[in-house]
Write an enzyme that holds these catalytic residues in place. Structure first.
Site: not given
Ligand code: F6P
Length: 357
Positions: A137-138
């Site tokens: 999504i980033d």
């Molecule tokens: O890399 C995608 C992302 O949504 C980041 O923006 C975010 O830091 C991370 O995943 C969050 O991951 P988790 O689901 O492990 O909290």
């Protein structure tokens, strides 16, 4: 021919659309598809998988998440800490390969982001028939101008800003919204621009609290009684520190908290009442937008085509409205970051948005 598909890394809207595309395209070629559960973990003996036919994927296009499950930690994590690259242990690779061989998988489609594609590339180097599909999504992969999931996340941000706008105006407050964006601030930038934010803080553009306060005070002097501030979770404090929740063993560090820090500092420097909202995983869940459904489906169909052509080590990519492919190694070499002098950032500045710099 029998092909495998797995999702790994954080989930994002449109993953099921990719599965739908892969299964549909494979069936039309007369192939079988096997879906592995919970990313690469599903490959470990005895194997956790299911056969997928077009009937099994009927109706999943509109569903968020992934019917196969996913994980962004575990035995195959290739990115840890603040994004350092780790090698997947050889013993794990060998055990997983046995499952692949036993099931006679001719191509393995890996749907993942930067970390998972780094793992995928390591496996390709060891002779695995890997095809990558970008997922984040980033939207921060260099080798594709868009990934599915981004548009859905941006819609959620815009919807939230629209709601925060009315309550901000009613109470004459500064509302801070913390959004996702670990290394790249695309969600904050696009969401903030479309949601009429007044300040956007990104990991790529260093900010100072004094500049933010100056901008908000100027707005007040011009007669604006409320303001909206969007901050990406990966934006660094002026001293360079990231706001983190914990070290998240075996995976990348967990980010969070910059929104509250920005909110407190703005209150202190401007005397304005502030509130912070952390959007978190709301951005990752839920129904994909039509754009993400179509992009995901097209990516899935292209992945099946690459399997047919034996183009292993390639990743599906999107450029100038066309779906094609690039070597996975090019996709994971470098992240696509927001550059402070690009047209889109200049456009934001031109309409009075501050980046706190
Ligand atoms: O890399 C995608 C992302 O949504 C980041 O923006 C975010 O830091 C991370 O995943 C969050 O991951 P988790 O689901 O492990 O909290």
């Amino acid at each position: 021919m029998r092909i495998g598909i797995l999702n790994c890394g954080g989930d994002c809207p449109g993953l099921n659309a990719v599965i739908h595309g892969v299964v549909g395209a494979a069936a039309s070629k007369g192939w079988e598809t096997i879906g592995f559960r919970d990313g690469f973990e599903g490959l470990l003996p005895p194997g956790d998988f299911t056969f997928l036919t077009p009937k099994d994927t009927e109706g999943i296009l509109k569903q968020g998440g992934t019917i196969l499950g996913t994980t962004n930690k575990g035995n195959f994590a290739a990115k840890i800490g603040e994004g350092d690259v780790a090698r997947v242990p050889q013993e794990i690779v060998d055990r997983a390969k046995r499952t692949l061989d036993q099931l006679e998988i001719g191509a393995l489609i890996v749907v993942g982001g930067d970390g998972s594609l780094t793992t995928a590339h390591q496996l390709y180097e060891q002779g695995w028939p890997i095809i990558g599909v970008p997922k984040t999504i980033d939207n921060d992969l260099q080798a594709t101008s868009m990934t599915f999931g981004f548009d859905s996340a941006v819609s959620t941000v815009v919807n939230s800003l629209d709601r925060l706008h009315t309550t901000a105006q009613s109470h004459k407050r500064v509302m801070v919204l913390e959004v996702m964006g670990r290394h790249a601030g695309w969600i904050a930038l696009w969401g903030g621009m479309a949601g009429a934010a007044n300040v956007i803080l990104l990991p790529e553009i260093p900010f100072s609290y004094e500049k933010i306060a100056e901008h908000l005070k100027t707005r007040e002097a011009q007669g604006y009684t409320s303001s909206l501030v969007v901050v990406a979770e990966g934006a660094r404090n002026p001293d360079g520190a990231l706001a983190t929740i914990d070290a998240n063993e075996g995976a990348e560090v967990r980010l969070g908290g910059i929104g509250e820090q920005v909110s407190h500092k703005i209150a202190e420097l401007t005397g304005k009442e502030t509130r912070c909202t952390v959007l978190g995983h709301v951005q990752r869940g839920g129904t994909p937008t039509p754009l993400d459904r179509i992009l995901g489906m097209r990516f899935g169909v292209m992945a099946a085509q690459l399997a047919e052509e034996g183009k292993f080590g390639q990743m599906v990519s999107y450029h100038s409205y066309h779906v094609g492919c690039v070597p996975i190694i090019d996709a994971v070499k470098e992240l696509r970051l927001v550059e402070s002098d690009t047209e889109v950032v200049k456009a934001a500045r031109a309409v009075g948005i501050s980046f706190g710099d």
